[in-house]
Design a protein around this motif. Structure first.
Motif, PDB file in Angstrom:
ATOM      1  N   ALA A  64       0.858  -1.183   0.000  1.00 37.33           N
ATOM      2  CA  ALA A  64       0.000   0.000   0.000  1.00 37.33           C
ATOM      3  C   ALA A  64       0.899   1.239   0.000  1.00 37.33           C
ATOM      4  CB  ALA A  64      -0.922   0.000   1.217  1.00 37.33           C
ATOM      5  N   MET A  65       0.911   1.945  -1.124  1.00 38.23           N
ATOM      6  CA  MET A  65       1.692   3.173  -1.269  1.00 38.23           C
ATOM      7  C   MET A  65       0.744   4.360  -1.086  1.00 38.23           C
ATOM      8  SD  MET A  65       4.898   2.680  -2.029  1.00 38.23           S
ATOM      9  CE  MET A  65       6.022   1.431  -2.625  1.00 38.23           C
ATOM     10  N   PRO A  66       1.094   5.309  -0.227  1.00 40.18           N
ATOM     11  CA  PRO A  66       0.188   6.432   0.011  1.00 40.18           C
ATOM     12  C   PRO A  66       0.114   7.378  -1.186  1.00 40.18           C
ATOM     13  CG  PRO A  66       2.261   6.803   1.129  1.00 40.18           C
ATOM     14  CD  PRO A  66       2.332   5.427   0.537  1.00 40.18           C
ATOM     15  N   ILE A  67      -1.081   7.812  -1.464  1.00 39.19           N
ATOM     16  CA  ILE A  67      -1.248   8.859  -2.472  1.00 39.19           C
ATOM     17  C   ILE A  67      -1.702  10.149  -1.801  1.00 39.19           C
ATOM     18  CG2 ILE A  67      -1.609   7.353  -4.439  1.00 39.19           C
ATOM     19  CD1 ILE A  67      -4.626   7.788  -4.089  1.00 39.19           C
ATOM     20  N   GLN A  68      -2.345  10.003  -0.646  1.00 41.20           N
ATOM     21  CA  GLN A  68      -2.640  11.149   0.203  1.00 41.20           C
ATOM     22  C   GLN A  68      -2.721  10.634   1.634  1.00 41.20           C
ATOM     23  OE1 GLN A  68      -6.111  12.665  -1.750  1.00 41.20           O
ATOM     24  NE2 GLN A  68      -7.486  11.356  -0.604  1.00 41.20           N
ATOM     25  N   ALA A  69      -1.895  11.213   2.489  1.00 33.57           N
ATOM     26  CA  ALA A  69      -1.813  10.789   3.882  1.00 33.57           C
ATOM     27  C   ALA A  69      -1.013  11.836   4.644  1.00 33.57           C
ATOM     28  CB  ALA A  69      -1.134   9.429   3.984  1.00 33.57           C
ATOM     29  N   ASP A  70      -1.100  11.778   5.960  1.00 28.11           N
ATOM     30  CA  ASP A  70      -0.288  12.669   6.778  1.00 28.11           C
ATOM     31  C   ASP A  70       1.196  12.390   6.568  1.00 28.11           C
ATOM     32  OD1 ASP A  70      -2.571  13.826   7.822  1.00 28.11           O
ATOM     33  OD2 ASP A  70      -2.589  12.548   9.602  1.00 28.11           O
ATOM     34  N   ASP A  71       1.519  11.145   6.290  1.00 29.51           N
ATOM     35  CA  ASP A  71       2.902  10.721   6.078  1.00 29.51           C
ATOM     36  C   ASP A  71       2.983  10.020   4.727  1.00 29.51           C
ATOM     37  OD1 ASP A  71       5.408   9.600   6.066  1.00 29.51           O
ATOM     38  OD2 ASP A  71       5.131   8.409   7.878  1.00 29.51           O
TER      39      ASP A  71
END
Length: 128
Positions: A64-71
């Motif tokens: 799971a690669m973030p596309i929008q997140a705090d980090d």
């Protein structure tokens, strides 16, 4: 660290516990950051190669690669197996093979270490 991700996983597991006894799937969640020594595409190829090896042990992984997140720097390895015992057997095989630098797991680990640094690791019982 993406606290909301961990809270969501915990809520899913807790909801399953409240529904009564059942066979739990095991999730192996590793939070990592890329080292900068390889691309995301290269890392995903290592995961694909790992999954070929792990198939015989009843384990598979997704990333799971973030596309929008705090980090946005932390990504998550989400491995799954039918239950904790299956995970344990796969882990034992992978860990024990590290003693032989010519083994497939040892070669995979060298590639993983080049690409990412693990920040944390958690195990979860996951219920339907």
């Amino acid at each position: 660290m993406n606290t909301r991700f961990y809270l969501a996983i915990g809520a899913i597991a807790a909801a399953g516990c409240l529904s009564g006894p059942a066979q739990a799937e095991h999730w192996d969640v590793i939070a990592s950051e890329m080292t900068g020594d390889c691309t995301v595409a290269e890392y995903l190829q290592i995961v694909d190669d790992f999954n070929v090896w792990a198939k015989d042990y009843g384990y598979s992984a997704k990333v799971a690669m973030p596309i929008q997140a705090d980090d946005v720097d932390t990504f998550f390895w989400v491995g799954s197996s039918a239950n904790a015992a299956t995970f344990g057997a796969a882990w034992d095989a992978y860990r024990d093979a590290q003693a032989d630098p010519d083994s497939e797991p040892a070669k995979l680990q060298v590639r993983f270490d080049k690409c990412a640094e693990n920040e944390s690791r958690s195990g979860y019982d996951v219920y339907n």
